[in-house]
Design an enzyme around this catalytic site. Structure first.
Site, PDB file in Angstrom:
ATOM      1  N   SER A  68      -4.565   3.566   1.258  1.00 13.43           N
ATOM      2  CA  SER A  68      -3.582   4.288   0.462  1.00 13.43           C
ATOM      3  C   SER A  68      -3.757   3.885  -0.992  1.00 13.43           C
ATOM      4  O   SER A  68      -4.617   3.062  -1.324  1.00 13.43           O
ATOM      5  CB  SER A  68      -2.170   3.933   0.927  1.00 13.43           C
ATOM      6  OG  SER A  68      -1.895   2.601   0.533  1.00 13.43           O
ATOM      7  N   LYS A  69      -2.890   4.442  -1.825  1.00 11.62           N
ATOM      8  CA  LYS A  69      -2.995   4.188  -3.270  1.00 11.62           C
ATOM      9  C   LYS A  69      -2.944   2.691  -3.587  1.00 11.62           C
ATOM     10  O   LYS A  69      -3.486   2.253  -4.594  1.00 11.62           O
ATOM     11  CB  LYS A  69      -1.868   4.916  -3.994  1.00 11.62           C
ATOM     12  CG  LYS A  69      -2.045   6.413  -3.976  1.00 11.62           C
ATOM     13  CD  LYS A  69      -1.690   7.027  -5.335  1.00 11.62           C
ATOM     14  CE  LYS A  69      -2.032   8.492  -5.393  1.00 11.62           C
ATOM     15  NZ  LYS A  69      -0.999   9.359  -4.839  1.00 11.62           N
ATOM     16  N   ARG A  70      -2.253   1.936  -2.717  1.00 10.42           N
ATOM     17  CA  ARG A  70      -2.168   0.491  -2.955  1.00 10.42           C
ATOM     18  C   ARG A  70      -3.548  -0.147  -3.064  1.00 10.42           C
ATOM     19  O   ARG A  70      -3.723  -1.173  -3.685  1.00 10.42           O
ATOM     20  CB  ARG A  70      -1.450  -0.184  -1.765  1.00 10.42           C
ATOM     21  CG  ARG A  70       0.040  -0.154  -1.794  1.00 10.42           C
ATOM     22  CD  ARG A  70       0.595  -0.911  -0.617  1.00 10.42           C
ATOM     23  NE  ARG A  70       0.118  -0.374   0.658  1.00 10.42           N
ATOM     24  CZ  ARG A  70      -0.613  -1.036   1.530  1.00 10.42           C
ATOM     25  NH1 ARG A  70      -0.943  -2.278   1.322  1.00 10.42           N
ATOM     26  NH2 ARG A  70      -1.014  -0.464   2.656  1.00 10.42           N
ATOM     27  N   GLY A  73      -6.110   1.088  -4.456  1.00  9.87           N
ATOM     28  CA  GLY A  73      -6.884   1.556  -5.616  1.00  9.87           C
ATOM     29  C   GLY A  73      -7.133   3.046  -5.495  1.00  9.87           C
ATOM     30  O   GLY A  73      -6.381   3.753  -4.832  1.00  9.87           O
TER      31      GLY A  73
END
Ligand code: GLU
Length: 479
Positions: A241-243, A245
């Site tokens: 996920s966006k976490r 990167g």
């Protein structure tokens, strides 16, 4: 029967690398089998779907080289088709209308959950018979009736047989009271109507599949083959996920990745062919099949992607790389640089030390910019702050100024002579020049670099560095 597959993104965001991998698997599968690859935009969720996302998805696919043969079809333009099939389903007695509000339905389902009962037609008949005939002011939903006994199963081409007890699969809405169809209904209608033979998609859709099978059967359609691809995890083994990167294809494009490197990397996430890491697209088309797709989730490794990108940059020809950085070059110098053999030579020198196109551009900048914007701080302390090195730099400037043939051989000789005369290490002098010319302490071989840069540019940069040192460095304070 010839293979027909589809990629069916919902335009509710940019193309995620997981989605891109699904698209690539479908594309390669179609090409490998000489089949057809269809693009379908699933935009029935009017609130979340955006035109700009559709455009972005199409652009990312084009950039990656995932060319579709048919489409893009838009679900929002196919409402008539869905209505026809809705009528057919009702005519076949497989669905029923239910006059209840969304709130009533939610409350009822909650109460069933507490009693560990499933939402099925018989349960509605028992508890809310009034919902089964028209009620004033309440528009109906259409619900498909699921079987009450036996198993709903299919042979997944990746996972093997997946089976669900029919009693666990609840009846579900296929047409909402606001006169719109639901995802599970339209996806089946489209896949059947578009004669899709293989549904290859992320395994987050495994739980939708039994519902979809119910609709296939209700409409009398033959089932396609299903292949659910395991998800992509971040380095911490949690869903990517966006976490973790950058997760969109667009972000990798902006970060200086080559499309073929990302393509190659994404195929290898979940598919393997022995230990081979680098494949041309033609090789992938020849070798790709679902038998090479593993059952376990793949872990996204940004380091490996970077390594692969560096390999692709190293193997790219200079013209290609020039085209890739063209937009970043100063507009007034683009055409000159495009016909400058020295610049192309420099591309060849620096590409082997550039892992991304951004790094490539950074490593080339000194060629077309008059002076470095800044000098590396550590380099300044080590190589610009010693009086003997500074004196040697000034003397070297004079030697270069006198040089008639500004070539590697003569440059090396001048560097050696001057460093001996001033009793400084050749390496320190070379680093001072490197810093003066590029602003950095790493570059390809200094003599080669200077020859490519040419006498006029080199002298200007060194002169500028000498002035900079004079006004910024106080030799008295050097210990
Ligand atoms: N539109 C769905 C999604 O973006 C894909 C549906 C499917 O592949 O069956 O997740």
């Amino acid at each position: 029967m010839s293979v027909r597959v589809r990629f069916a993104p919902s335009p509710t965001g940019y193309l995620h690398i997981g989605g891109a991998r699904t698209a690539i698997f479908n594309y390669l599968f179609a090409r490998h089998h000489g089949g057809t690859f269809i693009l379908r935009i699933e935009d029935t969720d009017v609130e979340r779907s955006k035109k700009e996302y559709t455009e972005a998805i199409l652009n990312s696919l084009r950039w990656l080289g995932v060319e579709w043969d048919e489409g893009p079809y838009f679900q929002s333009e196919r409402m008539n088709v869905y209505r026809e099939y809705l009528d057919l389903l009702i005519k076949r007695g497989k669905g029923y209308q239910c006059w209840c509000t969304p709130d009533e339905l939610t409350l009822f389902k909650d109460s069933l959950k507490k009693e560990k009962k499933k939402f099925k037609r018989s349960v509605v008949e028992e508890n809310h018979p009034e919902w089964l005939s028209p009620r004033e002011g309440i528009p109906p939903v259409v619900i498909v009736e699921t079987p009450t006994e036996g198993k709903i199963y299919y042979d997944d081409l990746i996972r093997g047989t997946i089976s669900f007890p029919a009693e666990d699969v609840e009846d579900f809405i296929i047409w909402r009271s606001n006169d719109t169809p639901t995802y599970n209904f339209v996806v089946v209608v489209d896949d059947a109507d578009m004669k899709i033979t293989h549904v290859i998609r992320g395994d987050d859709h495994i739980s939708n599949t039994p519902k979809q099978i119910v609709i296939y059967r209700a409409l009398g359609f033959e089932l396609p083959h299903f292949a659910h691809v395991p998800m992509i995890l971040g380095p911490d083994k949690k869903r990517l996920s966006k976490r973790h990167g950058a997760t969109s294809v667009e972000a990798y494009r902006e970060a200086g990745y080559l499309p073929e490197a990302l393509f190659n990397y994404l195929v290898r996430l979940g598919w393997s062919y022995g230990d081979q890491e680098i494949f041309t697209k033609e090789e992938l088309i020849e070798k790709f099949d679902l038998s090479g797709v593993g059952k376990s989730p793949a872990v996204f490794n940004p380091e490996k992607l970077l390594w692969l990108n560096a390999e692709y940059i190293r193997a790219s020809d200079h013209n290609r790389l020039f085209q890739e950085i063209y937009d970043k070059l100063p507009p007034d110098q683009r055409s000159k640089l495009g016909t400058d053999p020295s610049f192309f030579k420099l591309i060849g020198l620096v590409k082997v030390r550039s892992r991304t196109l951004i790094e490539l551009y950074e490593n080339l900048r000194f060629y077309f910019e008059p002076y470095p914007d800044s000098y590396d701080e550590k380099g300044v302390r080590k190589f610009f702050s010693k009086k003997p090195v500074f004196d040697a730099l000034c003397a070297l400037y004079e030697e270069m100024d006198k040089m008639i043939h500004f070539n590697e051989e003569n440059l090396e000789k001048a560097f050696r002579d001057v460093s001996e005369r001033y009793n400084v290490k050749l390496r320190d002098l070379a680093q001072a020049v490197r810093l003066a010319v590029t602003g950095k302490t790493v570059s390809p071989g200094i003599f080669e670099t200077l020859e490519i840069l040419g006498k006029i540019r080199t002298l200007k940069k060194i002169q500028r560095a000498i002035e900079w040192i004079k006004s910024n460095v106080n030799f008295e304070n050097q210990g």
